[in-house]
Design a protein around this motif. Structure first.
Motif, mmCIF file in Angstrom:
data_model
loop_
_atom_site.group_PDB
_atom_site.id
_atom_site.type_symbol
_atom_site.label_atom_id
_atom_site.label_comp_id
_atom_site.label_asym_id
_atom_site.label_seq_id
_atom_site.Cartn_x
_atom_site.Cartn_y
_atom_site.Cartn_z
ATOM 1 N N ALA A 88 0.827 -1.209 0.000
ATOM 2 C CA ALA A 88 0.000 0.000 0.000
ATOM 3 C C ALA A 88 0.861 1.258 0.000
ATOM 4 O O ALA A 88 0.561 2.226 -0.711
ATOM 5 C CB ALA A 88 -0.935 -0.011 1.212
ATOM 6 N N LEU A 89 1.932 1.260 0.796
ATOM 7 C CA LEU A 89 2.820 2.427 0.821
ATOM 8 C C LEU A 89 3.437 2.667 -0.560
ATOM 9 O O LEU A 89 3.556 3.812 -1.009
ATOM 10 C CB LEU A 89 3.926 2.221 1.864
ATOM 11 C CG LEU A 89 3.494 2.328 3.324
ATOM 12 C CD1 LEU A 89 4.609 1.851 4.252
ATOM 13 C CD2 LEU A 89 3.104 3.759 3.677
ATOM 14 N N TYR A 90 3.810 1.588 -1.220
ATOM 15 C CA TYR A 90 4.370 1.713 -2.570
ATOM 16 C C TYR A 90 3.329 2.264 -3.541
ATOM 17 O O TYR A 90 3.625 3.153 -4.360
ATOM 18 C CB TYR A 90 4.861 0.342 -3.029
ATOM 19 C CG TYR A 90 5.328 0.307 -4.467
ATOM 20 C CD1 TYR A 90 6.559 0.841 -4.844
ATOM 21 C CD2 TYR A 90 4.530 -0.276 -5.450
ATOM 22 C CE1 TYR A 90 6.985 0.805 -6.159
ATOM 23 C CE2 TYR A 90 4.951 -0.319 -6.769
ATOM 24 C CZ TYR A 90 6.173 0.221 -7.119
ATOM 25 O OH TYR A 90 6.591 0.191 -8.423
ATOM 26 N N GLY A 221 -11.640 -9.354 4.837
ATOM 27 C CA GLY A 221 -12.138 -8.180 4.133
ATOM 28 C C GLY A 221 -12.537 -7.034 5.036
ATOM 29 O O GLY A 221 -13.058 -6.020 4.565
ATOM 30 N N ARG A 222 -12.298 -7.182 6.328
ATOM 31 C CA ARG A 222 -12.579 -6.055 7.224
ATOM 32 C C ARG A 222 -11.726 -4.845 6.836
ATOM 33 O O ARG A 222 -12.169 -3.704 6.921
ATOM 34 C CB ARG A 222 -12.303 -6.461 8.676
ATOM 35 C CG ARG A 222 -12.768 -5.415 9.688
ATOM 36 C CD ARG A 222 -12.424 -5.822 11.099
ATOM 37 N NE ARG A 222 -13.115 -4.976 12.065
ATOM 38 C CZ ARG A 222 -12.660 -4.707 13.274
ATOM 39 N NH1 ARG A 222 -11.487 -5.219 13.672
ATOM 40 N NH2 ARG A 222 -13.332 -3.930 14.097
ATOM 41 N N GLU A 226 -7.973 -1.133 -0.679
ATOM 42 C CA GLU A 226 -8.503 0.200 -0.997
ATOM 43 C C GLU A 226 -8.711 1.031 0.270
ATOM 44 O O GLU A 226 -8.399 2.234 0.274
ATOM 45 C CB GLU A 226 -9.830 0.065 -1.761
ATOM 46 C CG GLU A 226 -9.711 -0.528 -3.149
ATOM 47 C CD GLU A 226 -9.580 -2.050 -3.136
ATOM 48 O OE1 GLU A 226 -9.248 -2.615 -4.197
ATOM 49 O OE2 GLU A 226 -9.785 -2.668 -2.066
ATOM 50 N N MET A 227 -9.214 0.399 1.328
ATOM 51 C CA MET A 227 -9.419 1.120 2.596
ATOM 52 C C MET A 227 -8.088 1.607 3.162
ATOM 53 O O MET A 227 -7.981 2.738 3.650
ATOM 54 C CB MET A 227 -10.126 0.210 3.599
ATOM 55 C CG MET A 227 -11.570 -0.119 3.256
ATOM 56 S SD MET A 227 -12.231 -1.483 4.270
ATOM 57 C CE MET A 227 -12.196 -0.744 5.919
ATOM 58 N N ARG A 233 -3.369 7.816 1.934
ATOM 59 C CA ARG A 233 -3.397 9.003 1.069
ATOM 60 C C ARG A 233 -3.846 10.236 1.865
ATOM 61 O O ARG A 233 -3.257 11.312 1.748
ATOM 62 C CB ARG A 233 -4.347 8.783 -0.104
ATOM 63 C CG ARG A 233 -3.821 7.898 -1.202
ATOM 64 C CD ARG A 233 -4.679 8.037 -2.463
ATOM 65 N NE ARG A 233 -4.391 6.985 -3.423
ATOM 66 C CZ ARG A 233 -5.134 5.895 -3.574
ATOM 67 N NH1 ARG A 233 -6.203 5.723 -2.840
ATOM 68 N NH2 ARG A 233 -4.787 4.996 -4.484
ATOM 69 N N THR A 234 -4.895 10.069 2.662
ATOM 70 C CA THR A 234 -5.421 11.198 3.436
ATOM 71 C C THR A 234 -4.388 11.669 4.445
ATOM 72 O O THR A 234 -4.180 12.867 4.634
ATOM 73 C CB THR A 234 -6.718 10.783 4.158
ATOM 74 O OG1 THR A 234 -7.655 10.286 3.201
ATOM 75 C CG2 THR A 234 -7.334 11.971 4.882
#
Length: 241
Positions: A88-90, A221-222, A226-227, A233-234
């Motif tokens: 995710a960081l990448y 999936g909790r 994308e979550m 990003r925020t």
């Protein structure tokens, strides 16, 4: 930024033997190993934070994994939770590569540091409240050293949230009372210390909650990729990255 101070802190963290149960467990795991890693020399010590000393964003987990960070010597390296986090960081532009296998694999983080409130791998991935509290001064010192540049933090999971709030308070930020509850997507502004020539607003920090990247959460999936990317990003935008 205090580059040498943070490096000294990391060395001191790696030498800590304050919690007998954790010392015994991490060293036993390092001796017996897992069959898949029989050829590895395990780190077997407390795992310090990882990332640049002028980080604007801090990611706070729970504790190293017995055959992950306790094996590699780097936070979130070598286990499935780390695979999810570094991917995710990448993908959001905060890491140089999507995977991290060991401490010398060339991974760089851009403006981000990764740490945890407990630096030793605990049995069953569950540190006790006493072990959490014993380890807290390390996090407090880390926060103080990062204070000149730190503008946002993402806390993974309720345990980390409960450990981080008092640490931020001890490091000088103003934590609301009653203390805000953990929730995925929570965003809590913390005013900075009022011990300088300004009112503390320059050191304001936005604290974000995110479900932990544990296999339990990601397999069910909790917490979806994308979550996780959305929170990162925020937080990166809040940190000015």
């Amino acid at each position: 930024m205090d580059t040498r101070g943070l490096a000294r802190l990391d060395r001191r963290v790696a030498g800590c033997r304050a919690c007998p149960r954790l010392v015994a467990w991490r060293e036993e795991v390092a001796r017996t190993k897992r069959a898949a890693f029989a050829d590895w020399t395990y780190w077997g010590r407390p795992v310090p934070g990882f990332g640049p000393p002028d980080a604007r964003l801090l990611i706070i987990g729970l504790a190293p994994a017995a055959h992950g960070g306790n094996r590699t010597g780097r936070m979130f390296t070598g286990d499935r939770s780390g695979d999810v986090l570094y991917q995710a960081l990448y993908e959001v532009g905060l890491a140089s590569q999507p995977t991290s296998v060991h401490a010398d694999d060339g991974l760089e983080l851009y403006g981000v540091r990764v740490t945890s409130p407990v630096h030793c791998a605990p049995p069953a991935n569950r540190p006790t409240p006493g072990e959490r509290d014993t380890c807290r001064p390390w996090l407090v010192q880390e926060l103080r050293l990062l204070r000149p540049t730190l503008r946002a933090a993402v806390v993974l999971g309720a345990f980390g949230w409960q450990a981080a709030l008092p640490a931020f308070a001890e490091a000088g930020w103003s934590v609301p009372r009653p203390r805000p509850a953990f929730a995925h997507g929570a965003r809590v502004p913390l005013d900075g210390p009022h011990d300088g020539p300004h009112d503390g607003s320059q050191d304001r920090l936005d604290l974000f909650g995110c479900f932990h990247v544990s296999q339990r959460n990601t397999f069910t999936g909790r917490l979806t990729p994308e979550m996780l990317r959305e929170v990162l990003r925020t937080a990166a935008e809040a940190a000015g990255l």
